[in-house]
Design an enzyme around this catalytic site. Structure first.
Site, short mmCIF file in Angstrom:
data_model
loop_
_atom_site.label_atom_id
_atom_site.label_comp_id
_atom_site.label_asym_id
_atom_site.label_seq_id
_atom_site.Cartn_x
_atom_site.Cartn_y
_atom_site.Cartn_z
NE ARG B 219 -2.46 0.33 3.74
CZ ARG B 219 -3.62 -0.33 3.49
NH1 ARG B 219 -3.47 -1.51 3.43
NH2 ARG B 219 -4.83 0.37 3.79
CB ALA B 240 8.15 -0.49 -3.15
CG HIS B 241 6.18 2.63 -0.14
ND1 HIS B 241 6.39 3.35 1.05
CD2 HIS B 241 7.53 2.66 -0.69
CE1 HIS B 241 7.69 3.68 1.35
NE2 HIS B 241 8.29 3.10 0.32
CG ASN B 242 3.23 5.92 -2.42
OD1 ASN B 242 3.81 5.59 -1.27
ND2 ASN B 242 2.47 6.93 -2.47
CB SER B 260 7.95 6.90 -5.25
OG SER B 260 7.47 6.91 -3.71
#
Lengths: 342, 342, 342
Positions: B219, B240-242, B260
């Protein structure tokens, strides 16, 4: 479970030296021995630990000669290593000897199950599945429709087996591993993106196979993805659709084998190896860690290294120069200067 | 399910040649055909198998001309490949057409579920989850609080979706995959070690996405980790996140995309590719197996290779010399000797 | 949950500028702010967003000076970043504050559980397990026989913990992770293939450890595989038997650590790193992505790169020449021609 020195000596056919009434309840390394544990001494490198260990009981070779006082009770046997291995196995068997079908397991009325099986809480055995004798199905395992599981196989908690797959006898599959998920195959792109090719084959696993935790083994498009007898997998391995892994081949953690590749017998692949699709890999091939195989290997028994991989000795030679590539470049600079200076 | 040659010919609009009463119950490759199975012949490379196959029924192109005796019944159609693909799809649809909510599934009173859904044993649908029509939730799936799942989506056994995530329509997610686990982010170290940054965003998956087995998609810290329409993932992928993955991009097994990073549309990454965080990858980028991307890619449609990766053609050229680096070093040795000898 | 600007300002000790009655129910990035959300501005790079954001509420530093009209209500605080982090944490705590034991969880009569625990549907707590206070056991978690779980630890949906493992206090383990599967170890080959070495040790995890999704951490052959206090793991990590990871070391996604290797304190490994077995890695070692460590590292605080890895600066220097290896080879060709031409 508590055992006395006497009981264990009887079991192993050994001779006690010290207190025959001392009892133990667990196994330990000699350097980590504590009261109530049994250890062994086989490797001479560890001999000094026998004078300081807190293990209550130590198994030693028949001809071991002490050179100082030992507080542990000893059991002398023909081979301390073999005797300890036997204890390990017995201990493990007792510990893992689960039986009975939990009331909270779900077993379809159309499934057939053998005798003496274990099925833990919230396990699912779906329609027309056939489960052999002495099979251990830990909690939260999922066995899909029409799956076959051979005798004496153990499926640890949370293993997922999709419909129509076949698992042999005497197999061990660890938690989180998925057997029979769809292969990754899509038809060439049109305006609306790619179209999934249905994956209606299965996974076919022969006897004596062990698979680690959180692996993913895809079903074939048609036919079977096959793991032959005696194959051993470490954790987190990906096997694509229609792959075949030959007898007694060993794959270490995080290997990736792409679609339709056939791996020979007795191969040994180190961790994080990747193999592209539609290749043939000869028997007894050894591949070093993190290598990537991009072409078929036809000569058996060779060692490969690199990404893309080639002969490991040649790779190591090349890599020595690579490490010093800056030095080589400087030597070329110098030669060029000399050449111009003439 | 048993089908006669006549029924299948009717279904495919084909013409029977041979016994119209022969029946089949499964699909096979022509080289693995057995009595009771139906195969097809489209690729001329396989033509010789038609004279030896044991398949009861073989679909062939309208203009196929036999050059010897064939024991199978034939069905002639416009395109054997297309007709067989249609059969595969029908077979798959029938096989996967599960419906009904098991009494042993748990569905929160505050969840809303559409019509014609399947929910298998020990599946969990948590508070305020919203499940669309025709959704298939296999056994032991976990759907967290406030999760949305779109129409016609299939979640295979043991998929785990954390709270607040959104899954689109017509998606397929394979067993063991985890959606919405916390991103890996900690604040700079102080005396007591690092401090976890709460991860309160979600994962947002658009329509027509397929995700393989045992993937892990984190998330976002805030906002969403996003998989756009038509994205396809093989097994054991880490996102991974974002991160954002663009429309119709394909990631093969064991890819790792760090935090990201934004991936463009129609990208194709081979197995074990790694991409560092905070990058932008242009549309139509192709990355070869085991490559590592350490910088943003701004020009669309390029091919990258190596770790760290650069232009694949340049990499291959360099690698040819790397393989023979020992030879290059010896040539430098020789030049130096000659230079000294002057 | 709805909060007014006034409530939040009270919580954070901040000063309101604008409408004190505006309410918010979620947190957002300033560039994605929408009505009903609260954002923050700390990094000057994002300052221009404050004039266009739709967030109802924005937390800013005390000394922020607007250079244009702002439609959001502001809350001025000492440090906007710290205040927002505090909000994130509170939000997360409320959201994850599950309690109560589901009627559909299975807890063995011989297990002991602390106060204020959560146990979700279809979770299993096996015989003689000991669960501390405030532990959160999400649905479909499996806790084997004799496992210990310390206070305040969270096990997300589907975590599997084999028998005899020990999990510390204040740990977080994400979905799909497997703790305590058998190590990958077989005795040398005989005519009937290799023989499994029983794995009767456990996994021992100290306090304050976080483990991502779908990791696999094998139990020791004898003794323990150990994760020391404060260790953090990303997703899909493989840890082999008898490994030890030192205090506060960080492993990014898809790391592989082979058997019996000991990793020091405060190490940081990027994604897809592999480490061979039986090594010692010094404290504060940094390893770049996709590197492979084949030898022990004795000097603390060094940076490694490559496969096999060596000093990262040297690697980068060598790699610059590797990229242009074709050029180097051409220069050698030219030198040889000149040499012959003499």
């Amino acid at each position: 479970m508590q055992f006395s020195a006497q009981q264990i000596a009887g079991l192993l056919g050994g001779v006690i030296e010290g207190n025959p009434d001392v009892t133990v309840s667990k196994l330990s390394k000699i350097e980590e021995g504590m009261p109530g544990s049994i250890s062994f001494l086989a490797n001479p490198v560890y001999t000094h630990y026998i004078y300081t260990t807190n293990a209550s009981l130590v198994i030693v070779n028949k001809d071991f000669e002490a050179t100082g006082p030992i507080s542990s009770t000893l059991i002398r046997v023909e081979s301390a290593a073999a005797a300890f291995a036997k204890l390990l196995e017995m201990y493990n068997q007792v510990k893992l000897n689960k039986t009975g079908i939990s009331k909270q397991a779900y077993i379809s009325e159309t499934a057939t199950v053998g005798t003496n099986i274990y099925a833990g809480e919230f396990a699912v055995v779906s329609d027309n599945a056939r489960i052999g004798n002495n099979v251990k199905i830990y909690p939260q395992v999922y066995i899909g429709d029409n799956v076959t599981v051979g005798d004496n196989t153990t499926l640890f908690a949370g293993v997922k087996i999709y419909s129509d797959c076949v698992i042999g006898a005497n197999c061990i599959i660890h938690s989180g591993t998925v057997i029979g998920s769809d292969g990754f195959r899509f038809e060439p792109q049109n305006e609306e993106g790619q179209r999934k090719v249905p994956q209606i084959g299965n996974v076919f696993i022969e006897d004596d196979v062990e698979i680690g935790a959180n692996c993913a083994i895809d079903r074939a498009t048609l036919g079977s993805t096959i793991l032959r007898k005696g194959v051993k997998f470490d954790n987190l391995i990906h096997i694509a659709h229609n792959v075949e892994i030959g007898e007694n081949s060993y794959l270490a953690a995080c290997n990736v084998v792409a679609g339709s590749t056939k791996i020979g017998k007795n191969c040994m692949f180190s961790g994080q190896v990747g193999i592209v699709g539609h290749l043939q890999i000869a028997d007894n091939t050894i591949i070093t860690a993190q290598s990537g195989i991009s072409k078929s290997i036809t000569k058996p028994g060779e060692v490969y290294m690199g990404s893309p991989a080639f002969d490991a000795n040649k790779y190591r030679k090349a890599y020595i120069h690579f490490r010093n590539l800056d030095g080589l470049a400087q030597r070329i600079d110098k030669l060029e200067k000399q050449s111009k200076g003439q």
